[in-house]
Design a protein around this motif. Structure first.
Motif, PDB file in Angstrom:
ATOM      1  N   GLU A  86      -6.086  -4.852  -7.624  1.00  0.00           N
ATOM      2  CA  GLU A  86      -5.498  -3.534  -7.422  1.00  0.00           C
ATOM      3  C   GLU A  86      -6.619  -2.606  -6.998  1.00  0.00           C
ATOM      4  OE1 GLU A  86      -2.563  -0.431  -9.716  1.00  0.00           O
ATOM      5  OE2 GLU A  86      -3.754  -1.815 -10.919  1.00  0.00           O
ATOM      6  N   SER A 136       0.853  -1.178   0.000  1.00  0.00           N
ATOM      7  CA  SER A 136       0.000   0.000   0.000  1.00  0.00           C
ATOM      8  C   SER A 136       0.888   1.227   0.000  1.00  0.00           C
ATOM      9  CB  SER A 136      -0.892  -0.014   1.247  1.00  0.00           C
ATOM     10  OG  SER A 136      -1.688   1.140   1.298  1.00  0.00           O
ATOM     11  N   ARG A 168      -7.872   1.345  -5.314  1.00  0.00           N
ATOM     12  CA  ARG A 168      -7.640   2.752  -4.950  1.00  0.00           C
ATOM     13  C   ARG A 168      -8.637   3.062  -3.851  1.00  0.00           C
ATOM     14  NH1 ARG A 168      -4.234   6.292  -8.308  1.00  0.00           N
ATOM     15  NH2 ARG A 168      -3.342   4.834  -9.780  1.00  0.00           N
ATOM     16  N   HIS A 169      -8.171   3.835  -2.875  1.00  0.00           N
ATOM     17  CA  HIS A 169      -8.946   4.039  -1.663  1.00  0.00           C
ATOM     18  C   HIS A 169      -8.861   5.504  -1.263  1.00  0.00           C
ATOM     19  CE1 HIS A 169      -9.388   2.634   2.803  1.00  0.00           C
ATOM     20  NE2 HIS A 169     -10.539   2.990   2.300  1.00  0.00           N
ATOM     21  N   SER A 170     -10.000   6.151  -1.098  1.00  0.00           N
ATOM     22  CA  SER A 170     -10.045   7.538  -0.640  1.00  0.00           C
ATOM     23  C   SER A 170     -10.594   7.561   0.779  1.00  0.00           C
ATOM     24  CB  SER A 170     -10.965   8.373  -1.534  1.00  0.00           C
ATOM     25  OG  SER A 170     -10.492   8.361  -2.862  1.00  0.00           O
ATOM     26  N   LEU A 173      -1.006   8.028  -1.989  1.00  0.00           N
ATOM     27  CA  LEU A 173      -0.961   8.752  -3.258  1.00  0.00           C
ATOM     28  C   LEU A 173      -0.885  10.258  -3.042  1.00  0.00           C
ATOM     29  CD1 LEU A 173      -3.647   6.737  -5.242  1.00  0.00           C
ATOM     30  CD2 LEU A 173      -1.154   6.548  -5.393  1.00  0.00           C
ATOM     31  N   GLY A 178      -5.515   9.728  -0.321  1.00  0.00           N
ATOM     32  CA  GLY A 178      -5.711   8.669  -1.306  1.00  0.00           C
ATOM     33  C   GLY A 178      -4.607   7.639  -1.187  1.00  0.00           C
ATOM     34  N   THR A 179      -4.970   6.371  -1.347  1.00  0.00           N
ATOM     35  CA  THR A 179      -3.989   5.290  -1.292  1.00  0.00           C
ATOM     36  C   THR A 179      -4.207   4.329  -2.453  1.00  0.00           C
ATOM     37  OG1 THR A 179      -5.330   3.816   0.097  1.00  0.00           O
ATOM     38  CG2 THR A 179      -3.918   5.402   1.245  1.00  0.00           C
ATOM     39  N   ALA A 180      -3.171   3.570  -2.770  1.00  0.00           N
ATOM     40  CA  ALA A 180      -3.253   2.499  -3.763  1.00  0.00           C
ATOM     41  C   ALA A 180      -2.785   1.215  -3.095  1.00  0.00           C
ATOM     42  CB  ALA A 180      -2.382   2.811  -4.970  1.00  0.00           C
TER      43      ALA A 180
END
Length: 158
Positions: free
Chosen positions: A145, A118, A147-149, A121, A129-131
């Motif tokens: 995969e 992880s 993406r997380h806000s 971003l 934000g993360t990936a």
């Protein structure tokens, strides 16, 4: 409609397994909740750096479908928890998920070892934000995969 209903039926063994689970009530700010420990049990953290987290996870039976594959719900939970972990600051209020997008690219079987990484971003105001990337450790194949806000509430000064 009958096909969908039939596929959602819980087999007798699964129903018995769930009925044996003990779920103690969770008190805020006191240890992990049942949900967190159920999903995260067995994760080994390998690397922690500012804005980056890498861990290893052996797929347990409890997070699989009847076919023995890691369930999409378990993958979403891992994206949520591991994505949150990379932006969490100890002593600050918890962030809440406001958006997740996950691409399910392959499957993982019981006892497959996954590498989950992880990275942050960025952050703008109270939004982060993360990936998150889930990869089969032995084959290198990407499982999912995400993406997380997240949104964080400022601590009250009262």
């Amino acid at each position: 409609m009958d096909t969908a209903r039939e596929s959602l039926k819980v087999p007798k063994e699964g129903s018995e397994y769930v009925s044996r689970l003990t779920v103690p009530p969770h008190r805020a700010n006191v240890g992990q909740s049942f949900y967190e420990s159920f999903t995260l049990k067995g994760i080994r953290v390998d690397t922690v750096e500012p804005g980056f987290l890498s861990c290893t996870f052996k797929v347990p039976l409890r997070l699989t479908t009847a076919n023995g594959e890691l369930s999409s719900g378990a993958i979403a939970s891992l994206v949520d928890e591991i994505g949150y972990a990379v932006v969490h600051v100890e002593g600050q209020p918890m962030s809440v998920s406001v958006d997740m997008s996950i691409s399910f690219l392959s499957t993982a079987k019981v006892n497959d070892e996954l590498e989950i990484s992880s990275r942050a971003l960025g952050q703008r105001g109270r939004y982060s934000g993360t990936a998150v990337l889930l990869r089969n450790k032995s084959t290198g194949e990407v499982i999912a995969e995400g993406r997380h806000s997240l949104f964080s509430v400022l601590a009250s000064k009262i």
